[in-house]
Design a protein around this motif. Structure first.
Motif, PDB file in Angstrom:
ATOM      1  N   GLY A  65      -2.473  12.544   7.212  1.00 18.37           N
ATOM      2  CA  GLY A  65      -3.814  13.029   6.929  1.00 18.37           C
ATOM      3  C   GLY A  65      -4.384  12.532   5.613  1.00 18.37           C
ATOM      4  N   ARG A  66      -3.663  11.647   4.938  1.00 21.98           N
ATOM      5  CA  ARG A  66      -4.119  11.118   3.640  1.00 21.98           C
ATOM      6  C   ARG A  66      -5.151  10.022   3.852  1.00 21.98           C
ATOM      7  N   ARG A  67      -6.190  10.061   3.018  1.00 24.59           N
ATOM      8  CA  ARG A  67      -7.289   9.112   3.110  1.00 24.59           C
ATOM      9  C   ARG A  67      -7.133   8.024   2.058  1.00 24.59           C
ATOM     10  N   VAL A  68      -7.499   6.814   2.428  1.00 24.63           N
ATOM     11  CA  VAL A  68      -7.515   5.686   1.508  1.00 24.63           C
ATOM     12  C   VAL A  68      -8.935   5.143   1.468  1.00 24.63           C
ATOM     13  N   HIS A  69      -9.423   4.891   0.269  1.00 27.26           N
ATOM     14  CA  HIS A  69     -10.758   4.324   0.062  1.00 27.26           C
ATOM     15  C   HIS A  69     -10.574   3.053  -0.763  1.00 27.26           C
ATOM     16  N   GLU A  70     -10.802   1.923  -0.151  1.00 23.65           N
ATOM     17  CA  GLU A  70     -10.664   0.634  -0.837  1.00 23.65           C
ATOM     18  C   GLU A  70     -12.045   0.046  -1.068  1.00 23.65           C
ATOM     19  N   ILE A  71     -12.337  -0.309  -2.307  1.00 21.96           N
ATOM     20  CA  ILE A  71     -13.563  -1.021  -2.656  1.00 21.96           C
ATOM     21  C   ILE A  71     -13.151  -2.438  -3.051  1.00 21.96           C
ATOM     22  N   ASP A  72     -13.825  -3.414  -2.465  1.00 24.62           N
ATOM     23  CA  ASP A  72     -13.568  -4.828  -2.780  1.00 24.62           C
ATOM     24  C   ASP A  72     -12.145  -5.267  -2.436  1.00 24.62           C
ATOM     25  N   GLU A  73     -11.657  -4.807  -1.300  1.00 22.11           N
ATOM     26  CA  GLU A  73     -10.383  -5.312  -0.783  1.00 22.11           C
ATOM     27  C   GLU A  73     -10.601  -6.767  -0.374  1.00 22.11           C
ATOM     28  N   ALA A  74      -9.674  -7.631  -0.708  1.00 23.96           N
ATOM     29  CA  ALA A  74      -9.819  -9.055  -0.395  1.00 23.96           C
ATOM     30  C   ALA A  74      -8.915  -9.441   0.771  1.00 23.96           C
ATOM     31  N   HIS A  75      -9.484 -10.185   1.710  1.00 22.00           N
ATOM     32  CA  HIS A  75      -8.734 -10.762   2.825  1.00 22.00           C
ATOM     33  C   HIS A  75      -8.790 -12.267   2.671  1.00 22.00           C
ATOM     34  N   LEU A  76      -7.643 -12.906   2.540  1.00 25.96           N
ATOM     35  CA  LEU A  76      -7.574 -14.348   2.338  1.00 25.96           C
ATOM     36  C   LEU A  76      -7.071 -15.014   3.606  1.00 25.96           C
ATOM     37  N   TRP A  77      -7.886 -15.893   4.156  1.00 23.72           N
ATOM     38  CA  TRP A  77      -7.558 -16.629   5.376  1.00 23.72           C
ATOM     39  C   TRP A  77      -7.473 -18.112   5.035  1.00 23.72           C
ATOM     40  N   THR A  78      -6.333 -18.736   5.296  1.00 22.69           N
ATOM     41  CA  THR A  78      -6.172 -20.179   5.106  1.00 22.69           C
ATOM     42  C   THR A  78      -6.050 -20.823   6.477  1.00 22.69           C
ATOM     43  N   PHE A  79      -6.817 -21.884   6.691  1.00 19.30           N
ATOM     44  CA  PHE A  79      -6.852 -22.570   7.981  1.00 19.30           C
ATOM     45  C   PHE A  79      -6.265 -23.974   7.850  1.00 19.30           C
ATOM     46  N   ARG A  91      -5.328  -8.374  -0.329  1.00 22.59           N
ATOM     47  CA  ARG A  91      -5.140  -7.983  -1.727  1.00 22.59           C
ATOM     48  C   ARG A  91      -5.700  -6.561  -1.798  1.00 22.59           C
ATOM     49  N   ILE A  92      -4.796  -5.606  -1.920  1.00 22.84           N
ATOM     50  CA  ILE A  92      -5.140  -4.192  -1.767  1.00 22.84           C
ATOM     51  C   ILE A  92      -4.544  -3.371  -2.909  1.00 22.84           C
ATOM     52  N   ASP A  93      -4.884  -2.098  -2.931  1.00 21.54           N
ATOM     53  CA  ASP A  93      -4.215  -1.150  -3.804  1.00 21.54           C
ATOM     54  C   ASP A  93      -2.960  -0.690  -3.055  1.00 21.54           C
ATOM     55  N   SER A  94      -1.893  -1.455  -3.179  1.00 16.58           N
ATOM     56  CA  SER A  94      -0.681  -1.183  -2.396  1.00 16.58           C
ATOM     57  C   SER A  94      -0.048   0.149  -2.782  1.00 16.58           C
ATOM     58  N   TYR A  95      -0.208   0.572  -4.030  1.00 20.71           N
ATOM     59  CA  TYR A  95       0.333   1.863  -4.448  1.00 20.71           C
ATOM     60  C   TYR A  95      -0.365   3.008  -3.702  1.00 20.71           C
ATOM     61  N   ALA A  96      -1.693   2.985  -3.685  1.00 19.23           N
ATOM     62  CA  ALA A  96      -2.448   4.050  -3.007  1.00 19.23           C
ATOM     63  C   ALA A  96      -2.129   4.076  -1.518  1.00 19.23           C
ATOM     64  N   GLN A  97      -2.015   2.903  -0.901  1.00 17.04           N
ATOM     65  CA  GLN A  97      -1.714   2.868   0.529  1.00 17.04           C
ATOM     66  C   GLN A  97      -0.291   3.346   0.804  1.00 17.04           C
ATOM     67  N   HIS A  98       0.645   2.969  -0.048  1.00 16.52           N
ATOM     68  CA  HIS A  98       2.032   3.451   0.078  1.00 16.52           C
ATOM     69  C   HIS A  98       2.072   4.975  -0.035  1.00 16.52           C
ATOM     70  N   GLN A  99       1.400   5.515  -1.052  1.00 10.15           N
ATOM     71  CA  GLN A  99       1.397   6.963  -1.254  1.00 10.15           C
ATOM     72  C   GLN A  99       0.794   7.685  -0.055  1.00 10.15           C
ATOM     73  N   ALA A 100      -0.308   7.156   0.488  1.00 17.54           N
ATOM     74  CA  ALA A 100      -0.952   7.768   1.645  1.00 17.54           C
ATOM     75  C   ALA A 100      -0.027   7.728   2.856  1.00 17.54           C
ATOM     76  N   PHE A 101       0.649   6.607   3.061  1.00 13.31           N
ATOM     77  CA  PHE A 101       1.570   6.462   4.181  1.00 13.31           C
ATOM     78  C   PHE A 101       2.678   7.500   4.120  1.00 13.31           C
ATOM     79  N   HIS A 102       3.151   7.786   2.911  1.00 17.18           N
ATOM     80  CA  HIS A 102       4.250   8.738   2.733  1.00 17.18           C
ATOM     81  C   HIS A 102       3.767  10.160   2.450  1.00 17.18           C
ATOM     82  N   GLY A 103       2.453  10.372   2.462  1.00 17.36           N
ATOM     83  CA  GLY A 103       1.913  11.718   2.258  1.00 17.36           C
ATOM     84  C   GLY A 103       2.022  12.215   0.833  1.00 17.36           C
ATOM     85  N   LEU A 104       2.031  11.292  -0.112  1.00 26.47           N
ATOM     86  CA  LEU A 104       2.188  11.637  -1.539  1.00 26.47           C
ATOM     87  C   LEU A 104       0.859  11.508  -2.271  1.00 26.47           C
ATOM     88  N   ASP A 105       0.721  12.236  -3.371  1.00 27.70           N
ATOM     89  CA  ASP A 105      -0.473  12.121  -4.201  1.00 27.70           C
ATOM     90  C   ASP A 105      -0.386  10.861  -5.058  1.00 27.70           C
TER      91      ASP A 105
END
Length: 106
Positions: A65-79, A91-105
């Protein structure tokens, strides 16, 4: 193809790396663990086989039930020369996403 190439510091399922078609499939399957409520690509930068998309995204991890709000997340595509995806990375806030995945603040 390399998916989520480079060093990783999280066990969050939707940002795991790998090679080949199976890695991309695993990513899209892992997205089933979240409910995306907002996904807005804002800017695209391109040149020399690289496209960068700057995205705002909001989602909720279904299991916690944890929410993640990412502003200016970068997606890099190489062709490659054939126009196929050769590499992809977030390129994300990996800490916030990890915490949300595990239900942690954060």
């Amino acid at each position: 193809m390399e998916w989520e190439y480079g060093p990783r510091t999280t066990d969050t399922p939707w940002v795991q790396g790998g090679r080949g078609h199976a890695a991309a499939v695993a990513f899209f399957q892992a997205l089933g663990q979240i409910e995306i409520t907002h996904f807005v690509p804002k800017t695209f930068l391109a040149g020399d086989g690289l496209v960068v998309a700057i995205v705002d995204v909001d989602f909720t991890v279904k299991a916690t039930g944890r929410r993640v709000h990412e502003i200016d997340e970068a997606h890099l595509w190489t062709f490659n020369a054939a126009g196929q995806v050769a590499k992809f990375r977030h390129r994300i806030d990996s800490y916030a996403q990890h915490q949300a995945f595990h239900g942690l603040d954060c």
